[in-house]
Design a protein around this motif. Structure first.
Motif, short mmCIF file in Angstrom:
data_model
loop_
_atom_site.label_atom_id
_atom_site.label_comp_id
_atom_site.label_asym_id
_atom_site.label_seq_id
_atom_site.Cartn_x
_atom_site.Cartn_y
_atom_site.Cartn_z
N PRO A 79 0.82 -1.22 0.00
CA PRO A 79 0.00 0.00 0.00
C PRO A 79 0.85 1.27 0.00
CG PRO A 79 -0.81 -1.58 1.62
CD PRO A 79 0.51 -2.09 1.16
N ASP A 80 0.42 2.27 -0.76
CA ASP A 80 1.11 3.56 -0.74
C ASP A 80 0.82 4.31 0.54
OD1 ASP A 80 2.23 3.24 -3.28
OD2 ASP A 80 0.45 4.03 -4.28
N ASP A 81 -0.39 4.15 1.07
CA ASP A 81 -0.76 4.81 2.32
C ASP A 81 0.12 4.31 3.46
OD1 ASP A 81 -2.89 6.36 4.00
OD2 ASP A 81 -2.73 4.39 4.95
N THR A 82 0.72 5.21 4.20
CA THR A 82 1.67 4.81 5.24
C THR A 82 1.02 3.98 6.34
OG1 THR A 82 3.02 6.79 4.85
CG2 THR A 82 3.32 5.67 6.96
N GLY A 83 -0.18 4.36 6.75
CA GLY A 83 -0.86 3.61 7.80
C GLY A 83 -1.14 2.19 7.38
N ARG A 84 -1.64 2.01 6.15
CA ARG A 84 -1.92 0.67 5.65
C ARG A 84 -0.63 -0.12 5.43
NH1 ARG A 84 -4.95 1.16 0.38
NH2 ARG A 84 -4.95 -1.13 0.55
N PHE A 85 0.42 0.58 5.02
CA PHE A 85 1.71 -0.09 4.84
C PHE A 85 2.20 -0.66 6.18
CE2 PHE A 85 6.21 0.86 5.83
CZ PHE A 85 6.78 -0.27 5.25
N ILE A 86 2.10 0.15 7.24
CA ILE A 86 2.56 -0.29 8.56
C ILE A 86 1.78 -1.52 9.00
CG2 ILE A 86 2.64 0.31 11.01
CD1 ILE A 86 3.22 3.19 10.15
N THR A 87 0.46 -1.50 8.81
CA THR A 87 -0.37 -2.64 9.20
C THR A 87 0.01 -3.89 8.44
OG1 THR A 87 -2.23 -1.18 9.74
CG2 THR A 87 -2.74 -3.49 9.33
N THR A 88 0.23 -3.73 7.12
CA THR A 88 0.61 -4.87 6.28
C THR A 88 1.96 -5.45 6.71
OG1 THR A 88 -0.59 -3.97 4.38
CG2 THR A 88 1.10 -5.62 3.92
N ALA A 89 2.93 -4.57 6.94
CA ALA A 89 4.26 -5.03 7.34
C ALA A 89 4.22 -5.70 8.71
CB ALA A 89 5.22 -3.85 7.35
N GLU A 90 3.47 -5.14 9.63
CA GLU A 90 3.35 -5.75 10.97
C GLU A 90 2.74 -7.15 10.87
OE1 GLU A 90 2.79 -1.90 13.96
OE2 GLU A 90 1.01 -2.84 13.03
N THR A 91 1.75 -7.30 10.01
CA THR A 91 1.11 -8.61 9.83
C THR A 91 2.10 -9.61 9.26
OG1 THR A 91 -1.03 -7.54 9.47
CG2 THR A 91 -0.81 -9.83 8.76
N SER A 92 2.86 -9.18 8.27
CA SER A 92 3.85 -10.06 7.64
C SER A 92 4.91 -10.50 8.64
CB SER A 92 4.51 -9.36 6.46
OG SER A 92 3.60 -9.15 5.41
N TYR A 93 5.47 -9.55 9.37
CA TYR A 93 6.52 -9.88 10.32
C TYR A 93 5.98 -10.77 11.44
CZ TYR A 93 9.28 -6.14 8.10
OH TYR A 93 9.96 -5.36 7.21
N GLY A 94 4.75 -10.49 11.86
CA GLY A 94 4.17 -11.31 12.92
C GLY A 94 3.99 -12.75 12.47
N ALA A 95 3.51 -12.95 11.24
CA ALA A 95 3.32 -14.30 10.70
C ALA A 95 4.67 -14.98 10.48
CB ALA A 95 2.54 -14.24 9.39
N ALA A 96 5.69 -14.18 10.10
CA ALA A 96 7.01 -14.76 9.83
C ALA A 96 7.63 -15.36 11.08
CB ALA A 96 7.93 -13.69 9.26
N GLY A 97 7.22 -14.91 12.24
CA GLY A 97 7.77 -15.42 13.49
C GLY A 97 7.08 -16.67 14.00
N LYS A 98 6.12 -17.15 13.23
CA LYS A 98 5.37 -18.33 13.65
C LYS A 98 5.51 -19.44 12.61
CE LYS A 98 1.90 -15.31 15.80
NZ LYS A 98 0.48 -14.85 15.76
N GLU A 99 5.34 -20.66 13.07
CA GLU A 99 5.36 -21.78 12.14
C GLU A 99 4.04 -21.81 11.36
OE1 GLU A 99 7.98 -23.15 11.49
OE2 GLU A 99 9.23 -23.01 13.26
N PRO A 100 4.08 -22.23 10.13
CA PRO A 100 5.15 -23.02 9.48
C PRO A 100 6.21 -22.19 8.77
CG PRO A 100 3.26 -22.93 8.03
CD PRO A 100 2.87 -22.18 9.27
N HIS A 101 6.34 -20.92 9.12
CA HIS A 101 7.28 -20.06 8.39
C HIS A 101 8.56 -19.75 9.16
CE1 HIS A 101 3.04 -18.76 7.24
NE2 HIS A 101 3.50 -19.40 6.17
N ALA A 102 8.49 -19.78 10.48
CA ALA A 102 9.58 -19.28 11.32
C ALA A 102 10.91 -20.00 11.06
CB ALA A 102 9.21 -19.39 12.79
N THR A 103 10.88 -21.34 11.00
CA THR A 103 12.13 -22.09 10.86
C THR A 103 12.87 -21.73 9.58
OG1 THR A 103 11.25 -23.95 12.15
CG2 THR A 103 13.15 -24.39 10.72
N LYS A 104 12.13 -21.73 8.47
CA LYS A 104 12.78 -21.46 7.20
C LYS A 104 13.23 -20.01 7.09
CE LYS A 104 12.51 -22.59 2.32
NZ LYS A 104 11.71 -23.24 1.25
N LEU A 105 12.39 -19.08 7.56
CA LEU A 105 12.76 -17.67 7.46
C LEU A 105 13.91 -17.32 8.40
CD1 LEU A 105 9.29 -15.94 6.96
CD2 LEU A 105 11.17 -16.13 5.32
N THR A 106 14.06 -18.08 9.49
CA THR A 106 15.21 -17.89 10.36
C THR A 106 16.49 -18.20 9.59
OG1 THR A 106 14.00 -18.38 12.39
CG2 THR A 106 16.40 -18.70 12.44
#
Length: 232
Positions: free
Chosen positions: A131-158
């Motif tokens: 998203p170009d909108d900064t607020g929506r960008f922050i929400t999107t990035a927070e969601t991505s990083y939060g999911a990246a810290g959980k399985e089934p993604h955490a091990t591989k992304l580590t």
């Protein structure tokens, strides 16, 4: 029928361009400086002071004048400082957004390469454009990083360079970005308030000085030397 000469043509009704903020600042700053100079001469010169006192400009009037000049000068300086803070906050915000977007773009590239399946990309919020909108960008990035810290993604992304500690740092940077945006809003509000205070103080000083100068011109008429001291 005679032609109308250029000198008798009616004045144009087209609106005149507004002065730039920097030009207006220079005019106000110069006026305050000139007013303070005028008041010092009028107050210190015995001849001028005695003539003005005969027209009601006693010690109380000059005290009022000094108070108005000081208030205008202070408001002018506060406004300049406030604008500087606003610019600094704006610069910090732009830099923070640029950094956060760059970090997230790199994460998206690596995460997409690691998880090509649509289901994984959906859970990591990797679908679609950022998203170009900064607020929506922050929400999107927070969601991505939060999911990246959980399985089934955490091990591989580590393994790919995004362990829990780095994800925590990226999330903290997004929190800082939100705070920087708040600082910008605060700085903008302060700058607007400072401008209003400056304009009010400037207007009050101008009103006082207009009457004082008019009185000085009338009372010192026929005394070119004294008028020259006041640059009238």
């Amino acid at each position: 029928m005679s032609e109308t000469s250029p000198s008798t043509l009616p004045a144009t009704s087209e609106p005149q361009p507004k002065q730039s903020r920097s030009a207006q600042d220079k005019i106000i700053g110069a006026y305050i400086a000139d007013a303070k100079k005028f008041l010092k001469v009028a107050s210190d010169d015995e001849q001028i002071r005695s003539i003005l006192e005969a027209h009601g400009y006693d010690a109380g009037e000059f005290t009022t004048a000094d108070t108005l000049a000081t208030a205008a000068s202070t408001a002018f300086e506060d406004r300049a400082s406030g604008m500087g803070t606003q610019k600094l906050a704006g610069t910090a915000l732009i830099a923070a957004i640029k950094t956060a977007r760059g970090d997230y773009a790199a994460f998206r590239d690596i995460a997409r390469a690691a998880f090509p399946a649509e289901a994984d990309r959906l859970s990591l919020s990797l679908k679609g454009e950022v998203p170009d909108d900064t607020g929506r960008f922050i929400t999107t990035a927070e969601t991505s990083y939060g999911a990246a810290g959980k399985e089934p993604h955490a091990t591989k992304l580590t393994k790919r360079g995004y362990p829990a500690a780095r994800l925590a740092t990226l999330l903290e940077n997004l929190d800082d970005l939100t705070g920087t945006g708040g600082d910008q809003d605060t700085a903008l509000g302060d700058a607007i308030e400072n401008t209003a205070e400056r304009d009010a103080a400037y207007a009050a000083l101008k009103t006082f000085m207009k009457e004082l100068k008019g009185t000085a011109r009338g009372s010192l008429r026929g005394k070119p030397g004294l008028l020259a001291k006041l640059e009238l």
